[in-house]
Design a protein around this motif. Structure first.
Motif, PDB file in Angstrom:
ATOM      1  N   VAL A 173       5.695  95.052 -65.367  1.00 57.55           N
ATOM      2  CA  VAL A 173       4.542  94.908 -64.468  1.00 57.55           C
ATOM      3  C   VAL A 173       4.749  95.718 -63.183  1.00 57.55           C
ATOM      4  O   VAL A 173       3.841  96.410 -62.711  1.00 57.55           O
ATOM      5  CB  VAL A 173       4.294  93.413 -64.144  1.00 57.55           C
ATOM      6  N   VAL A 174       5.950  95.627 -62.635  1.00 56.37           N
ATOM      7  CA  VAL A 174       6.209  96.355 -61.389  1.00 56.37           C
ATOM      8  C   VAL A 174       6.113  97.863 -61.643  1.00 56.37           C
ATOM      9  O   VAL A 174       5.565  98.616 -60.823  1.00 56.37           O
ATOM     10  CB  VAL A 174       7.590  95.953 -60.822  1.00 56.37           C
ATOM     11  N   THR A 175       6.600  98.318 -62.793  1.00 58.79           N
ATOM     12  CA  THR A 175       6.508  99.745 -63.137  1.00 58.79           C
ATOM     13  C   THR A 175       5.040 100.167 -63.233  1.00 58.79           C
ATOM     14  O   THR A 175       4.634 101.192 -62.683  1.00 58.79           O
ATOM     15  CB  THR A 175       7.225 100.018 -64.483  1.00 58.79           C
ATOM     16  N   ASP A 176       4.228  99.376 -63.921  1.00 55.37           N
ATOM     17  CA  ASP A 176       2.808  99.716 -64.076  1.00 55.37           C
ATOM     18  C   ASP A 176       2.064  99.611 -62.737  1.00 55.37           C
ATOM     19  O   ASP A 176       1.175 100.415 -62.454  1.00 55.37           O
ATOM     20  CB  ASP A 176       2.145  98.794 -65.105  1.00 55.37           C
ATOM     21  N   ALA A 177       2.418  98.618 -61.934  1.00 58.38           N
ATOM     22  CA  ALA A 177       1.756  98.457 -60.632  1.00 58.38           C
ATOM     23  C   ALA A 177       2.044  99.675 -59.765  1.00 58.38           C
ATOM     24  O   ALA A 177       1.163 100.196 -59.080  1.00 58.38           O
ATOM     25  CB  ALA A 177       2.234  97.179 -59.946  1.00 58.38           C
ATOM     26  N   LEU A 178       3.287 100.143 -59.841  1.00 59.77           N
ATOM     27  CA  LEU A 178       3.655 101.327 -59.063  1.00 59.77           C
ATOM     28  C   LEU A 178       2.862 102.540 -59.563  1.00 59.77           C
ATOM     29  O   LEU A 178       2.371 103.354 -58.780  1.00 59.77           O
ATOM     30  CB  LEU A 178       5.167 101.560 -59.191  1.00 59.77           C
ATOM     31  N   GLN A 179       2.704 102.631 -60.877  1.00 59.29           N
ATOM     32  CA  GLN A 179       1.921 103.740 -61.453  1.00 59.29           C
ATOM     33  C   GLN A 179       0.480 103.688 -60.940  1.00 59.29           C
ATOM     34  O   GLN A 179      -0.100 104.706 -60.596  1.00 59.29           O
ATOM     35  CB  GLN A 179       1.959 103.632 -62.990  1.00 59.29           C
ATOM     36  N   VAL A 201      29.878  96.028 -51.280  1.00 59.66           N
ATOM     37  CA  VAL A 201      29.727  97.174 -52.178  1.00 59.66           C
ATOM     38  C   VAL A 201      28.238  97.537 -52.221  1.00 59.66           C
ATOM     39  O   VAL A 201      27.398  96.670 -52.466  1.00 59.66           O
ATOM     40  CB  VAL A 201      30.215  96.785 -53.596  1.00 59.66           C
ATOM     41  N   GLY A 202      27.911  98.815 -52.000  1.00 58.33           N
ATOM     42  CA  GLY A 202      26.496  99.230 -51.964  1.00 58.33           C
ATOM     43  C   GLY A 202      25.812  99.053 -53.311  1.00 58.33           C
ATOM     44  O   GLY A 202      26.441  99.184 -54.354  1.00 58.33           O
ATOM     45  N   LYS A 203      24.523  98.734 -53.308  1.00 55.48           N
ATOM     46  CA  LYS A 203      23.783  98.580 -54.565  1.00 55.48           C
ATOM     47  C   LYS A 203      22.357  99.108 -54.433  1.00 55.48           C
ATOM     48  O   LYS A 203      21.928  99.476 -53.348  1.00 55.48           O
ATOM     49  CB  LYS A 203      23.825  97.133 -55.061  1.00 55.48           C
ATOM     50  N   LEU A 204      21.646  99.114 -55.562  1.00 53.42           N
ATOM     51  CA  LEU A 204      20.305  99.708 -55.623  1.00 53.42           C
ATOM     52  C   LEU A 204      19.238  98.874 -54.896  1.00 53.42           C
ATOM     53  O   LEU A 204      18.363  99.413 -54.228  1.00 53.42           O
ATOM     54  CB  LEU A 204      19.911  99.862 -57.104  1.00 53.42           C
ATOM     55  N   GLY A 205      19.312  97.584 -55.061  1.00 53.97           N
ATOM     56  CA  GLY A 205      18.297  96.701 -54.479  1.00 53.97           C
ATOM     57  C   GLY A 205      18.923  95.363 -54.133  1.00 53.97           C
ATOM     58  O   GLY A 205      20.109  95.263 -53.890  1.00 53.97           O
ATOM     59  N   TRP A 206      18.073  94.315 -54.141  1.00 52.90           N
ATOM     60  CA  TRP A 206      18.551  92.984 -53.755  1.00 52.90           C
ATOM     61  C   TRP A 206      19.284  93.047 -52.425  1.00 52.90           C
ATOM     62  O   TRP A 206      20.365  92.491 -52.266  1.00 52.90           O
ATOM     63  CB  TRP A 206      19.456  92.350 -54.841  1.00 52.90           C
ATOM     64  N   TYR A 207      18.667  93.754 -51.467  1.00 54.80           N
ATOM     65  CA  TYR A 207      19.287  93.831 -50.151  1.00 54.80           C
ATOM     66  C   TYR A 207      19.196  92.454 -49.472  1.00 54.80           C
ATOM     67  O   TYR A 207      18.327  91.660 -49.761  1.00 54.80           O
ATOM     68  CB  TYR A 207      18.572  94.885 -49.300  1.00 54.80           C
ATOM     69  N   GLY A 208      20.148  92.239 -48.577  1.00 55.63           N
ATOM     70  CA  GLY A 208      20.158  90.976 -47.841  1.00 55.63           C
ATOM     71  C   GLY A 208      21.085  89.946 -48.446  1.00 55.63           C
ATOM     72  O   GLY A 208      21.383  88.926 -47.826  1.00 55.63           O
ATOM     73  N   VAL A 209      21.537  90.197 -49.679  1.00 53.73           N
ATOM     74  CA  VAL A 209      22.523  89.305 -50.327  1.00 53.73           C
ATOM     75  C   VAL A 209      23.619  90.203 -50.932  1.00 53.73           C
ATOM     76  O   VAL A 209      23.662  90.440 -52.126  1.00 53.73           O
ATOM     77  CB  VAL A 209      21.891  88.385 -51.405  1.00 53.73           C
ATOM     78  N   PHE A 266      10.093  96.273 -54.702  1.00 50.93           N
ATOM     79  CA  PHE A 266       9.926  95.398 -55.875  1.00 50.93           C
ATOM     80  C   PHE A 266      10.553  96.058 -57.111  1.00 50.93           C
ATOM     81  O   PHE A 266      11.187  95.403 -57.936  1.00 50.93           O
ATOM     82  CB  PHE A 266       8.434  95.163 -56.159  1.00 50.93           C
ATOM     83  N   PHE A 267      10.338  97.381 -57.226  1.00 49.64           N
ATOM     84  CA  PHE A 267      10.842  98.142 -58.363  1.00 49.64           C
ATOM     85  C   PHE A 267      12.371  98.088 -58.417  1.00 49.64           C
ATOM     86  O   PHE A 267      12.969  97.825 -59.456  1.00 49.64           O
ATOM     87  CB  PHE A 267      10.343  99.588 -58.207  1.00 49.64           C
ATOM     88  N   ARG A 268      13.014  98.287 -57.262  1.00 41.59           N
ATOM     89  CA  ARG A 268      14.483  98.276 -57.233  1.00 41.59           C
ATOM     90  C   ARG A 268      15.018  96.867 -57.468  1.00 41.59           C
ATOM     91  O   ARG A 268      16.042  96.670 -58.115  1.00 41.59           O
ATOM     92  CB  ARG A 268      14.982  98.830 -55.891  1.00 41.59           C
TER      93      ARG A 268
END
Ligand SMILES: Cc1cc2nc3c(=O)[nH]c(=O)nc-3n(C[C@H](O)[C@H](O)[C@H](O)COP(=O)(O)OP(=O)(O)OC[C@H]3O[C@@H](n4cnc5c(N)ncnc54)[C@H](O)[C@@H]3O)c2cc1C
Length: 410
Positions: free
Chosen positions: A342-348, A210-218, A364-366
């Motif tokens: 942190v990931v949100t701010d780092a992306l900003q 089933v497709g998902k937003l992130g955590w690809y590879g598992v 990282f965000f996803r």
């Protein structure tokens, strides 16, 4: 001549103090793997959501998968204080690798803790080397956060167990050979039972990924059990111990999730700080402006405080402290919510560059979001922690500045 120093890392090694020299060598080996293979290949691994066999096989070959298994079955039975360091290192570059290790705890722990001797002999050595894979099948359409809503029924019939029900969101569904399946006893639904179901059992269906937003590879799948029969020897623990076995597996995986989230937060700060050194605007480097510096200061301070909490939870696990579950909940809540922030701010801080496909922060965000949902969502952990505080408050020593009697009256 001065000895050559290895390049200093942005985040210090102070928590390695918890480890002996053998354990530190394992961390060094994992660092080598992240530098040579896992970091450079992380973006490619996360291109598609199919099982990351190469990563899995590498981690199995290097004995990292085996850290979750007892020595008598070929594992190294690593202490949690070591495992959080391994998972943090992996999470710093590649969520797929980190989730393969926390996922191994989740899926194999009930087998280690509850399988009959014959099943342990049969499965554990091969799970440890990566020849076999297991999945943990707890969540259902009607039971996610509310685990007690499980509808799957398991009944004893002669020398066999018969399973009927549906599961969803099951990681490694398409690649696992064995499924730790938790349901309620048909005769007494207050009783939870866990059994091992092989992937080729008659009546057992595994959906496509089933497709998902992130955590690809598992990848994840749904499962359906229609009168699936397994021998009595596939029972995990005793009848009625299914819930406790699931909680035991989730406890280890929660500490792992916290470490993975911390690793990702550390990686995000490293990436943002590098960008801030390189990027010049308004006549100086972005990192020389006070506002962005304060953002970094907040991130780094909270990350170090959270590392201490996660290290404490791991220590409590290793010491078998009675309150480890609450500390694991606090560590998971704090680390995963912090990671998302942190990931949100780092992306900003990395502006438009951070938003591009080839930049690691979008990945990282996803990935960060799932740590707040799986292994007990942030809200579930807040509920657990809050209830525990109020339960203990009733019998706790009263603050000495209070007078006796009810505080409500004046
Ligand atoms: C990628 C992925 C992999 C997964 N892998 C596995 C696996 O291998 N095995 C497995 O068994 N499960 C797995 N899960 C399932 C996961 O554990 C559940 O998604 C999680 O427990 C939350 O359950 P739910 O999705 O049904 O959300 P729900 O229970 O429907 O909750 C929805 C939202 O409501 C909030 N909420 C719930 N109750 C309360 C409350 N009382 N107060 C306030 N807020 C509340 C929750 O925090 C959540 O934000 C996986 C899920 C995903 C997405």
């Amino acid at each position: 001549m001065k000895p050559t120093q290895p390049p200093a890392r942005l985040f210090g090694d102070h928590f390695l103090r918890q480890l002996n020299s053998e354990e530190r060598a394992v961390v060094d080996r994992v660092r080598g793997l992240t530098a040579e293979v896992l970091g450079p290949s992380a973006a490619e691994v996360a291109q598609t959501d199919t099982f990351a066999w190469d990563t899995f096989r590498l981690l199995a070959r290097e004995g990292i998968v085996g850290t979750a298994f007892p020595r008598e079955y070929g594992g190294s039975d690593a202490r949690q204080v070591l495992r959080i360091r391994i998972i943090e290192e992996l999470g710093r570059v590649c969520s797929t690798s980190a989730s393969i290790i926390t996922g191994t705890d989740l899926s194999s722990r009930a087998i280690v803790a509850g399988a009959a001797a014959e099943m342990k002999d049969r499965l554990l050595p091969r799970l440890c080397t990566g020849e076999l894979q297991a999945a943990f099948a707890l969540t259902e359409p009607e039971a996610g956060s509310d685990v007690r809503g499980l509808q799957t029924r398991i009944r004893r019939q002669g020398g066999r167990y018969v399973v009927n029900g549906r599961k969803k969101f099951i990681t490694r569904g398409t690649t696992s050979d064995w499924f730790v399946t938790v349901g309620r006893a048909e005769e007494d639904p207050s009783m939870f039972i866990a059994v091992l179901v092989p992937r080729d059992a008659a009546g057992f269906t595994i959906s496509p990924e089933v497709g998902k937003l992130g955590w690809y590879g598992v990848p994840i799948s749904s499962l359906e059990f229609r009168d699936v029969e397994v021998p009595h020897g596939h029972l995990l623990g005793a009848e009625g111990e299914g819930f406790d076995l699931a909680q035991d597996a989730l406890l280890r995986a929660r500490i792992g999730h916290a470490a993975m989230a911390l690793g990702r937060a550390i990686g995000a700060v490293e990436i943002a700080a590098t960008y801030m050194s390189d990027r010049r605007l308004f006549g100086k480097a972005l990192g020389e402006h006070q506002g962005p510096q304060w953002m970094l200061a907040d991130m780094v301070t909270k990350i170090e405080a959270t590392r201490a909490l996660v290290a404490l939870a791991a220590e409590k696990y290793d010491a078998k402290d009675a309150d480890v579950a609450i500390f694991a909940s606090m560590a998971k809540l704090q680390a995963t919510d912090l990671c998302m922030a942190v990931v949100t701010d780092a992306l900003q801080l990395t502006g438009g560059r951070g938003y591009l496909q080839d930049f690691p922060l979008q990945r990282f965000f996803r990935d960060a979001k799932l740590n707040q949902i799986g292994e007990g969502s942030s809200e579930v952990h807040k509920t657990v922690i809050g209830r525990d505080v109020m339960r203990r408050a009733r019998d706790a020593d009263r603050n000495p500045c209070l007078r006796p009697g009810s505080l409500v009256e004046y």
